[in-house]
Design an enzyme around this catalytic site. Structure first.
Site, PDB file in Angstrom:
ATOM      1  N   GLU A  36      -0.479   4.282   9.945  1.00 46.78           N
ATOM      2  CA  GLU A  36      -1.932   4.300   9.680  1.00 46.78           C
ATOM      3  C   GLU A  36      -2.604   5.466  10.418  1.00 46.78           C
ATOM      4  O   GLU A  36      -3.715   5.342  10.928  1.00 46.78           O
ATOM      5  CB  GLU A  36      -2.553   2.951  10.041  1.00 46.78           C
ATOM      6  CG  GLU A  36      -1.818   1.819   9.343  1.00 46.78           C
ATOM      7  CD  GLU A  36      -2.701   0.768   8.748  1.00 46.78           C
ATOM      8  OE1 GLU A  36      -3.922   0.970   8.686  1.00 46.78           O
ATOM      9  OE2 GLU A  36      -2.147  -0.253   8.324  1.00 46.78           O
TER      10      GLU A  36
ATOM     11  N   ILE B 134       7.227   1.675   3.002  1.00 45.76           N
ATOM     12  CA  ILE B 134       6.130   0.848   2.506  1.00 45.76           C
ATOM     13  C   ILE B 134       6.320  -0.608   2.943  1.00 45.76           C
ATOM     14  O   ILE B 134       7.254  -1.285   2.514  1.00 45.76           O
ATOM     15  CB  ILE B 134       6.004   0.957   0.968  1.00 45.76           C
ATOM     16  CG1 ILE B 134       5.891   2.434   0.550  1.00 45.76           C
ATOM     17  CG2 ILE B 134       4.817   0.142   0.464  1.00 45.76           C
ATOM     18  CD1 ILE B 134       4.775   3.231   1.219  1.00 45.76           C
TER      19      ILE B 134
ATOM     20  N   GLY C 126      11.888  -6.417  35.522  1.00 47.16           N
ATOM     21  CA  GLY C 126      13.165  -5.868  35.980  1.00 47.16           C
ATOM     22  C   GLY C 126      14.205  -5.911  34.871  1.00 47.16           C
ATOM     23  O   GLY C 126      13.874  -5.743  33.685  1.00 47.16           O
TER      24      GLY C 126
ATOM     25  N   SER D 213       1.368  12.515   7.199  1.00 47.98           N
ATOM     26  CA  SER D 213       0.024  12.745   7.751  1.00 47.98           C
ATOM     27  C   SER D 213      -0.885  13.471   6.759  1.00 47.98           C
ATOM     28  O   SER D 213      -2.084  13.199   6.693  1.00 47.98           O
ATOM     29  CB  SER D 213       0.127  13.572   9.041  1.00 47.98           C
ATOM     30  OG  SER D 213       0.914  12.901   9.983  1.00 47.98           O
TER      31      SER D 213
ATOM     32  N   ASP E  37      -9.626   2.867   7.275  1.00 48.22           N
ATOM     33  CA  ASP E  37     -10.692   2.451   8.199  1.00 48.22           C
ATOM     34  C   ASP E  37     -10.580   0.956   8.514  1.00 48.22           C
ATOM     35  O   ASP E  37     -10.885   0.520   9.619  1.00 48.22           O
ATOM     36  CB  ASP E  37     -12.081   2.708   7.574  1.00 48.22           C
ATOM     37  CG  ASP E  37     -12.676   4.034   8.045  1.00 48.22           C
ATOM     38  OD1 ASP E  37     -12.082   4.688   8.917  1.00 48.22           O
ATOM     39  OD2 ASP E  37     -13.742   4.396   7.523  1.00 48.22           O
TER      40      ASP E  37
ATOM     41  N   SER F 291      -1.180   9.055  16.481  1.00 51.39           N
ATOM     42  CA  SER F 291      -2.165   9.305  17.556  1.00 51.39           C
ATOM     43  C   SER F 291      -2.725  10.720  17.458  1.00 51.39           C
ATOM     44  O   SER F 291      -3.901  10.950  17.748  1.00 51.39           O
ATOM     45  CB  SER F 291      -1.515   9.090  18.929  1.00 51.39           C
ATOM     46  OG  SER F 291      -1.327   7.718  19.156  1.00 51.39           O
TER      47      SER F 291
ATOM     48  N   PHE G  99       0.866  -1.184   0.000  1.00 50.93           N
ATOM     49  CA  PHE G  99       0.000   0.000   0.000  1.00 50.93           C
ATOM     50  C   PHE G  99       0.897   1.227   0.000  1.00 50.93           C
ATOM     51  O   PHE G  99       1.493   1.567   1.024  1.00 50.93           O
ATOM     52  CB  PHE G  99      -0.860  -0.066   1.269  1.00 50.93           C
ATOM     53  CG  PHE G  99      -1.848   1.048   1.454  1.00 50.93           C
ATOM     54  CD1 PHE G  99      -3.077   1.013   0.803  1.00 50.93           C
ATOM     55  CD2 PHE G  99      -1.577   2.104   2.300  1.00 50.93           C
ATOM     56  CE1 PHE G  99      -4.016   2.026   1.003  1.00 50.93           C
ATOM     57  CE2 PHE G  99      -2.503   3.123   2.502  1.00 50.93           C
ATOM     58  CZ  PHE G  99      -3.723   3.076   1.854  1.00 50.93           C
TER      59      PHE G  99
ATOM     60  N   GLY H 212      -7.589  -0.818   7.926  1.00 49.13           N
ATOM     61  CA  GLY H 212      -6.240  -1.037   8.445  1.00 49.13           C
ATOM     62  C   GLY H 212      -6.124  -0.674   9.917  1.00 49.13           C
ATOM     63  O   GLY H 212      -5.469  -1.372  10.693  1.00 49.13           O
ATOM     64  N   ARG H 213      -6.761   0.408  10.299  1.00 48.94           N
ATOM     65  CA  ARG H 213      -6.677   0.843  11.704  1.00 48.94           C
ATOM     66  C   ARG H 213      -7.339  -0.173  12.626  1.00 48.94           C
ATOM     67  O   ARG H 213      -6.904  -0.376  13.758  1.00 48.94           O
ATOM     68  CB  ARG H 213      -7.335   2.222  11.852  1.00 48.94           C
ATOM     69  CG  ARG H 213      -6.485   3.312  11.268  1.00 48.94           C
ATOM     70  CD  ARG H 213      -7.194   4.654  11.155  1.00 48.94           C
ATOM     71  NE  ARG H 213      -6.294   5.593  10.488  1.00 48.94           N
ATOM     72  CZ  ARG H 213      -6.670   6.736   9.950  1.00 48.94           C
ATOM     73  NH1 ARG H 213      -7.935   7.112   9.990  1.00 48.94           N
ATOM     74  NH2 ARG H 213      -5.780   7.513   9.357  1.00 48.94           N
TER      75      ARG H 213
HETATM   76  C1  FAD Z   1       7.551   0.594   9.989  1.00 47.58           C
HETATM   77  C2  FAD Z   1       6.638   1.472   9.198  1.00 47.58           C
HETATM   78  C3  FAD Z   1       5.777   0.906   8.257  1.00 47.58           C
HETATM   79  C4  FAD Z   1       4.947   1.710   7.479  1.00 47.58           C
HETATM   80  N1  FAD Z   1       4.164   1.142   6.496  1.00 47.58           N
HETATM   81  C5  FAD Z   1       3.510   1.952   5.621  1.00 47.58           C
HETATM   82  C6  FAD Z   1       2.825   1.395   4.485  1.00 47.58           C
HETATM   83  O1  FAD Z   1       2.776   0.169   4.290  1.00 47.58           O
HETATM   84  N2  FAD Z   1       2.241   2.245   3.590  1.00 47.58           N
HETATM   85  C7  FAD Z   1       2.275   3.607   3.767  1.00 47.58           C
HETATM   86  O2  FAD Z   1       1.737   4.308   2.911  1.00 47.58           O
HETATM   87  N3  FAD Z   1       2.900   4.156   4.844  1.00 47.58           N
HETATM   88  C8  FAD Z   1       3.524   3.360   5.758  1.00 47.58           C
HETATM   89  N4  FAD Z   1       4.185   3.917   6.836  1.00 47.58           N
HETATM   90  C9  FAD Z   1       4.211   5.370   6.975  1.00 47.58           C
HETATM   91  C10 FAD Z   1       3.349   5.903   8.124  1.00 47.58           C
HETATM   92  O3  FAD Z   1       1.990   5.717   7.832  1.00 47.58           O
HETATM   93  C11 FAD Z   1       3.745   7.369   8.318  1.00 47.58           C
HETATM   94  O4  FAD Z   1       5.031   7.381   8.912  1.00 47.58           O
HETATM   95  C12 FAD Z   1       2.741   8.119   9.185  1.00 47.58           C
HETATM   96  O5  FAD Z   1       1.543   8.315   8.484  1.00 47.58           O
HETATM   97  C13 FAD Z   1       3.253   9.488   9.663  1.00 47.58           C
HETATM   98  O6  FAD Z   1       3.771  10.231   8.588  1.00 47.58           O
HETATM   99  P1  FAD Z   1       5.217  10.877   8.708  1.00 47.58           P
HETATM  100  O7  FAD Z   1       6.148   9.817   9.154  1.00 47.58           O
HETATM  101  O8  FAD Z   1       5.503  11.585   7.452  1.00 47.58           O
HETATM  102  O9  FAD Z   1       5.096  11.921   9.905  1.00 47.58           O
HETATM  103  P2  FAD Z   1       4.571  13.430   9.800  1.00 47.58           P
HETATM  104  O10 FAD Z   1       3.262  13.508   9.114  1.00 47.58           O
HETATM  105  O11 FAD Z   1       5.668  14.300   9.312  1.00 47.58           O
HETATM  106  O12 FAD Z   1       4.324  13.742  11.350  1.00 47.58           O
HETATM  107  C14 FAD Z   1       5.365  14.110  12.260  1.00 47.58           C
HETATM  108  C15 FAD Z   1       4.692  14.543  13.571  1.00 47.58           C
HETATM  109  O13 FAD Z   1       3.835  15.678  13.333  1.00 47.58           O
HETATM  110  C16 FAD Z   1       2.538  15.376  13.799  1.00 47.58           C
HETATM  111  N5  FAD Z   1       1.546  16.034  12.943  1.00 47.58           N
HETATM  112  C17 FAD Z   1       1.479  16.035  11.578  1.00 47.58           C
HETATM  113  N6  FAD Z   1       0.399  16.712  11.174  1.00 47.58           N
HETATM  114  C18 FAD Z   1      -0.232  17.151  12.296  1.00 47.58           C
HETATM  115  C19 FAD Z   1      -1.406  17.895  12.534  1.00 47.58           C
HETATM  116  N7  FAD Z   1      -2.206  18.355  11.545  1.00 47.58           N
HETATM  117  N8  FAD Z   1      -1.737  18.180  13.825  1.00 47.58           N
HETATM  118  C20 FAD Z   1      -0.974  17.703  14.850  1.00 47.58           C
HETATM  119  N9  FAD Z   1       0.136  16.980  14.674  1.00 47.58           N
HETATM  120  C21 FAD Z   1       0.507  16.707  13.427  1.00 47.58           C
HETATM  121  C22 FAD Z   1       2.422  13.856  13.722  1.00 47.58           C
HETATM  122  O14 FAD Z   1       1.406  13.361  14.580  1.00 47.58           O
HETATM  123  C23 FAD Z   1       3.808  13.445  14.171  1.00 47.58           C
HETATM  124  O15 FAD Z   1       3.877  13.487  15.571  1.00 47.58           O
HETATM  125  C24 FAD Z   1       4.962   3.123   7.671  1.00 47.58           C
HETATM  126  C25 FAD Z   1       5.798   3.683   8.647  1.00 47.58           C
HETATM  127  C26 FAD Z   1       6.631   2.891   9.394  1.00 47.58           C
HETATM  128  C27 FAD Z   1       7.543   3.543  10.393  1.00 47.58           C
END
Ligand code: FAD
Length: 386
Positions: free
Chosen positions: A363, A157, A339, A132, A240, A366, A123, A242-243
């Protein structure tokens, strides 16, 4: 909502529990240490029918209801979150999307291969610069030779290095913003499609994580999932599902923490008594039990709504947010109960901690779940600032 499981659901849970104990747990530590994506284990999971658990039988799935699927995921998650990630991605994100949005021809061609484990799917939504804010994908699809040419890159990915088919979300018309996003079903052997392994992860070390590069990858109109412009909706509907799967897996982590901690606390003696007899140790365990129960009930509520085909985005977000944070809390408590032994991989609790940590990130972090919940509570969309 009836909280009693049916006889069939109980049997499905027992079978999955036994499978996790027999096939998954004995391999988990070595795969984690070696950062090994265990294809033999993937095959065993496929043989159990878990890669197509909620997919309709006519497409090669098992046609399970969502509560049953959640029970299976919980047990696999208790065993090893890397294995659970395979099922979540393959089933909830990829197969579920094709079943919901695909043409009959796409379903008949792809779903039986995914359900049997013959193929893996991935995906591809996240990009190096887009996480995000998923509506802002920069991967571009442009018209070429009556079809499309896709260029861009995708980051983090899961299953990306082993997938046969990749769901790739790409922008077809930047002026339309999220209404211009399309989802393409890209065969990964197409010229211009390359992958690179990502190593050095804190947890999920036995999970395959990739960076994907697409350089003028050509696809036909028949390889679009849904319509051009449906991409963002497809991504959200996939999340929806995946979560829900991530949340159920986290219930498994939390339950694993309870099981391991109770066992250890009754065996380990200090001050001439089992440490389980100390009130402060019982407090750690009680907190885990409450978190586990609450997370499980939230997952079941979301599953119940899914089975009734009722709207459940809010309830799924609540379950995902609560269960993932609960898994982190439980793993932290479980290490405390163990421990110093909790800090080394003789026991699974340190892996639970490392594996749980990513679930509050992927996905939808938080923070993103809270913004979804806040939007429902207030009617104000804080996700996209005015
Ligand atoms: C091991 C692993 C597997 C994964 N597998 C997949 C996969 O199969 N397919 C895929 O598409 N993706 C995958 N991901 C990606 C994952 O979904 C993203 O890392 C995630 O959505 C967060 O995006 P980002 O890392 O760019 O963080 P960012 O979006 O840059 O966020 C960084 C911080 O800013 C905060 N933030 C961002 N926007 C806001 C807002 N509007 N308000 C408040 N806080 C905010 C976030 O909560 C976070 O704390 C994977 C990630 C990992 C680590």
């Amino acid at each position: 909502m009836n909280l009693d499981l049916t006889d069939e659901q109980r049997l499905i849970r027992e079978t999955a529990r036994d499978f996790a104990d027999r096939e998954i747990i004995p391999r988990a530590r070595d795969n984690d240490r070696a950062e090994r994506f265990d294809l033999e284990l993937v095959q065993r999971i496929a043989e159990m029918g878990y890669l197509g658990a909620p997919v309709a039988e006519e497409y090669g799935g098992r046609g399970l209801d969502y509560i049953s699927y959640g029970l299976v995921i919980e047990e696999i998650g208790r065993g090893d979150s890397s294995a659970r990630t395979v099922v979540s991605v393959q089933t909830s994100l990829v197969a579920g999307s094709i079943e919901q949005w695909g043409t009959e021809a796409q379903k008949r061609e792809i779903l039986p291969n995914l359900c049997s484990g013959e193929w893996l799917g991935c995906f591809g939504l996240t990009e190096p610069g887009t996480g995000s804010d998923a509506a802002s994908v920069a991967t571009r699809a442009t018209r070429k030779n009556g079809g499309w040419s896709i260029s861009g890159s995708k980051m983090f990915i899961s299953l990306g290095n082993n997938a046969n088919v990749a769901m790739i979300f790409a922008q077809t018309d930047p002026e339309k913003k999220h209404r211009g996003v399309a989802c393409f079903l890209v065969p990964t052997d197409r010229p211009g499609f390359t992958t690179q392994e990502i190593h050095g992860k804190l947890g999920l070390r036995a999970s395959d994580t990739a960076e994907l590069a697409l350089d003028g990858v050509e696809v036909s109109d028949d390889e679009i999932l849904g319509a051009v412009g449906d991409g963002f909706k497809i991504a959200m509907s996939a999340l929806d599902r995946g979560r829900y799967s991530v949340a159920a897996g986290c219930v498994g982590i939390a339950q694993g923490c309870v099981n391991e901690s109770v066992k250890y606390a009754k065996e380990r003696r200090q001050f001439d008594r089992p440490i389980a007899s100390f009130q402060l140790v019982q407090e750690l365990i009680a907190e885990m039990v409450v978190d586990t129960d609450a997370a499980r009930l939230l997952v079941w509520r979301a599953g119940h709504l899914k089975d009734r085909k009722q709207p459940n985005t809010l309830e799924t977000s609540i379950a995902k947010y609560y269960a993932t944070e609960a898994a982190v809390r439980c793993a932290n408590n479980a290490i405390q109960v163990h421990g110093g032994y909790g800090y080394i991989d003789e026991y699974p609790v340190e892996r639970y901690m490392r594996d749980a940590r990513v679930t509050t990130l992927y996905e939808g972090t938080s923070q993103i779940q809270k913004l979804i919940i806040g939007r429902h509570a207030t009617g104000i969309n804080a996700l996209i600032p005015e």
